[in-house]
Write an enzyme that holds these catalytic residues in place. Structure first.
Site, PDB file in Angstrom:
ATOM      1  N   ASN A  64       0.168  -1.012   5.239  1.00 46.78           N
ATOM      2  CA  ASN A  64       1.075  -0.238   6.100  1.00 46.78           C
ATOM      3  C   ASN A  64       0.420  -0.280   7.480  1.00 46.78           C
ATOM      4  O   ASN A  64      -0.553   0.473   7.713  1.00 46.78           O
ATOM      5  CB  ASN A  64       1.171   1.234   5.678  1.00 46.78           C
ATOM      6  CG  ASN A  64       1.928   1.491   4.393  1.00 46.78           C
ATOM      7  OD1 ASN A  64       2.482   2.555   4.211  1.00 46.78           O
ATOM      8  ND2 ASN A  64       1.946   0.564   3.460  1.00 46.78           N
ATOM      9  N   GLU A  99       0.867  -1.189   0.000  1.00 44.97           N
ATOM     10  CA  GLU A  99       0.000   0.000   0.000  1.00 44.97           C
ATOM     11  C   GLU A  99       0.902   1.238   0.000  1.00 44.97           C
ATOM     12  O   GLU A  99       1.986   1.226   0.607  1.00 44.97           O
ATOM     13  CB  GLU A  99      -0.860  -0.008   1.273  1.00 44.97           C
ATOM     14  CG  GLU A  99      -1.647   1.263   1.550  1.00 44.97           C
ATOM     15  CD  GLU A  99      -2.287   1.274   2.938  1.00 44.97           C
ATOM     16  OE1 GLU A  99      -1.763   0.641   3.877  1.00 44.97           O
ATOM     17  OE2 GLU A  99      -3.370   1.903   3.056  1.00 44.97           O
ATOM     18  N   LYS A 157      -9.348   1.889  -2.085  1.00 40.41           N
ATOM     19  CA  LYS A 157      -9.579   1.372  -0.730  1.00 40.41           C
ATOM     20  C   LYS A 157     -10.937   1.800  -0.195  1.00 40.41           C
ATOM     21  O   LYS A 157     -11.262   2.990  -0.168  1.00 40.41           O
ATOM     22  CB  LYS A 157      -8.481   1.878   0.202  1.00 40.41           C
ATOM     23  CG  LYS A 157      -8.533   1.322   1.615  1.00 40.41           C
ATOM     24  CD  LYS A 157      -7.327   1.820   2.391  1.00 40.41           C
ATOM     25  CE  LYS A 157      -7.210   1.212   3.771  1.00 40.41           C
ATOM     26  NZ  LYS A 157      -5.964   1.696   4.457  1.00 40.41           N
ATOM     27  N   ASN A 161      -7.053   6.062  -1.832  1.00 44.76           N
ATOM     28  CA  ASN A 161      -5.926   5.190  -1.499  1.00 44.76           C
ATOM     29  C   ASN A 161      -6.051   4.008  -2.455  1.00 44.76           C
ATOM     30  O   ASN A 161      -6.882   3.125  -2.241  1.00 44.76           O
ATOM     31  CB  ASN A 161      -6.035   4.749  -0.035  1.00 44.76           C
ATOM     32  CG  ASN A 161      -4.816   3.996   0.437  1.00 44.76           C
ATOM     33  OD1 ASN A 161      -4.036   3.472  -0.376  1.00 44.76           O
ATOM     34  ND2 ASN A 161      -4.638   3.914   1.748  1.00 44.76           N
ATOM     35  N   CYS A 177      -4.878  -2.952   2.702  1.00 43.16           N
ATOM     36  CA  CYS A 177      -4.659  -2.840   4.127  1.00 43.16           C
ATOM     37  C   CYS A 177      -5.860  -3.165   5.017  1.00 43.16           C
ATOM     38  O   CYS A 177      -6.197  -4.318   5.183  1.00 43.16           O
ATOM     39  CB  CYS A 177      -4.099  -1.459   4.455  1.00 43.16           C
ATOM     40  SG  CYS A 177      -3.226  -1.484   6.005  1.00 43.16           S
ATOM     41  N   GLU A 206      -6.456   8.627   7.699  1.00 44.03           N
ATOM     42  CA  GLU A 206      -6.896   8.211   6.349  1.00 44.03           C
ATOM     43  C   GLU A 206      -8.254   8.802   6.003  1.00 44.03           C
ATOM     44  O   GLU A 206      -8.512   9.096   4.840  1.00 44.03           O
ATOM     45  CB  GLU A 206      -6.925   6.690   6.249  1.00 44.03           C
ATOM     46  CG  GLU A 206      -5.528   6.082   6.315  1.00 44.03           C
ATOM     47  CD  GLU A 206      -5.498   4.651   5.843  1.00 44.03           C
ATOM     48  OE1 GLU A 206      -5.093   3.786   6.628  1.00 44.03           O
ATOM     49  OE2 GLU A 206      -5.866   4.386   4.683  1.00 44.03           O
TER      50      GLU A 206
HETATM   51  N1  ING Z   1      -3.441   0.420   8.624  1.00 45.02           N
HETATM   52  C1  ING Z   1      -3.902  -0.389   9.677  1.00 45.02           C
HETATM   53  C2  ING Z   1      -4.526  -1.688   9.187  1.00 45.02           C
HETATM   54  O1  ING Z   1      -5.719  -1.788   9.014  1.00 45.02           O
HETATM   55  C3  ING Z   1      -5.297  -0.583  11.668  1.00 45.02           C
HETATM   56  C4  ING Z   1      -4.813   0.350  10.602  1.00 45.02           C
HETATM   57  C5  ING Z   1      -4.402  -1.398  12.350  1.00 45.02           C
HETATM   58  C6  ING Z   1      -6.627  -0.650  11.937  1.00 45.02           C
HETATM   59  C7  ING Z   1      -4.877  -2.290  13.310  1.00 45.02           C
HETATM   60  C8  ING Z   1      -7.109  -1.526  12.908  1.00 45.02           C
HETATM   61  C9  ING Z   1      -6.232  -2.345  13.606  1.00 45.02           C
HETATM   62  O2  ING Z   1      -3.762  -2.630   9.037  1.00 45.02           O
HETATM   63  C10 ING Z   1      -4.038   0.814   7.480  1.00 45.02           C
HETATM   64  N2  ING Z   1      -3.310   1.556   6.632  1.00 45.02           N
HETATM   65  O3  ING Z   1      -5.217   0.535   7.240  1.00 45.02           O
END
Ligand code: ING
Length: 301
Positions: A193, A46, A123, A106, A168, A142
């Site tokens: 990411n 991503e 996304k 995204n 992601c 985001e």
């Molecule tokens: N990053 C993370 C993901 O979904 C996240 C944000 C992490 C949300 C952990 C919930 C729990 O992997 C992105 N860029 O979406």
């Protein structure tokens, strides 16, 4: 047997000050390595061209537009398209898209072996928040910089199979895989990411995040009898760490290879698309076994 040699091109950190030229050189090196190892497809993370900029609050959103690509391909990434065509390798990578009519997404693209873009995905599941949140240890903006995707979850015929993409956070939602599964998807390409720590829950560190990364991809693969290629941008970006843990998951939900570092690291695995058939014809024969008359809440609430 319909074999695709897949290269998962995990990337290490991209610092805020790092230019696209440096990043593209790293991506080209991974592509050359993939070619040397006989890959037919290379999958990048991503937002592969820039640092994970949604961690930075900008009062004026237009100040973030420098992180976006206004056309694709463009001069910065053309070396990637030229090299892919020369190597006859298909590729997928994520980037921030600014459309001519001013929309921010995204986005991820997929090319065929000649460097033509055959698929685009925007996304849909945007995590985080739109306004500065002082409660968080780090920002995840985001919802400030991107709009939810407007292309749905399409699939495309490519390299003799049916491929789809997600980005992601999408990988955490079963609907993502099922909508593509209902279109017969055989391989889902997902860049991510993922911060190593939870900005709202101090005790959730990289081990738990890596567990949820595996769990999400393995469940999606198994429950839709498809390959899942999940590729990280990893490591310490300006003091903010992202998990690695890139994986290739087979249609039985088994991890067949996993990254060991948080740097540029290439995983290559031969993926037989015909290995998706048994699951699709038996346990996950959707036409034979699903009872949609009971599923209304999923789309109505
Ligand atoms: N990053 C993370 C993901 O979904 C996240 C944000 C992490 C949300 C952990 C919930 C729990 O992997 C992105 N860029 O979406």
């Amino acid at each position: 047997m319909r074999m695709i040699n897949v290269a998962a091109a995990q990337m290490g950190p991209i610092q805020r000050a790092e230019g696209r030229d440096v990043v593209v050189r790293r991506m080209l090196a991974l592509m050359d390595e993939a070619k040397a190892k006989g890959a037919d497809l290379i999958v990048y993370p991503e937002l592969a061209l820039t640092t994970f900029f949604p961690r930075w609050y900008m009062e004026n959103r237009a100040d973030a537009d420098g992180w976006f690509e206004r056309e694709m391909p463009n001069d910065a990434v053309r070396p990637l398209f030229d090299r892919a065509a020369r190597h006859e390798i298909a590729m997928s990578f994520g980037y921030a898209e600014l459309t001519p009519d001013g929309h921010h997404f995204n986005t991820a693209i997929l090319t065929d072996r000649t460097g033509n873009i055959v698929g685009k995905y925007r996304k849909i599941h945007l995590p985080g928040h739109a306004e500065f949140d002082p409660e968080r240890t780090h920002q995840h903006l985001e919802k400030r910089y991107f709009e939810p995707g407007d292309l749905g979850f399409p699939v495309w015929r490519n390299l003799g199979g049916i491929m789809g993409m997600a980005v992601c956070n999408d990988r955490r939602w079963p609907e993502t895989y099922r909508v593509m599964g209902l279109q017969g998807v055989e391989m889902v390409l997902i860049g991510y990411n993922t911060p190593s720590v939870n900005a709202q829950k101090g005790d959730e560190g990289p081990e738990k995040r890596l567990f949820h990364n595996r769990l999400s991809a393995q469940a999606g693969a198994y429950q839709n009898s498809c390959w899942v290629i999940a590729v990280a941008k990893a490591g310490d970006e300006d003091g903010h760490r992202l998990i690695g843990g890139s994986i290739i998951v087979n249609p039985d939900g088994e991890i067949v290879t996993e990254a060991k570092t948080e740097d540029d690291e290439l995983l290559v695995h031969p993926c037989d698309l015909d290995a998706t058939a048994f699951g699709k014809e038996t346990i996950f024969n959707f036409a034979a076994h699903r009872r949609t008359e009971h599923y209304g809440l999923i789309t109505s609430r």
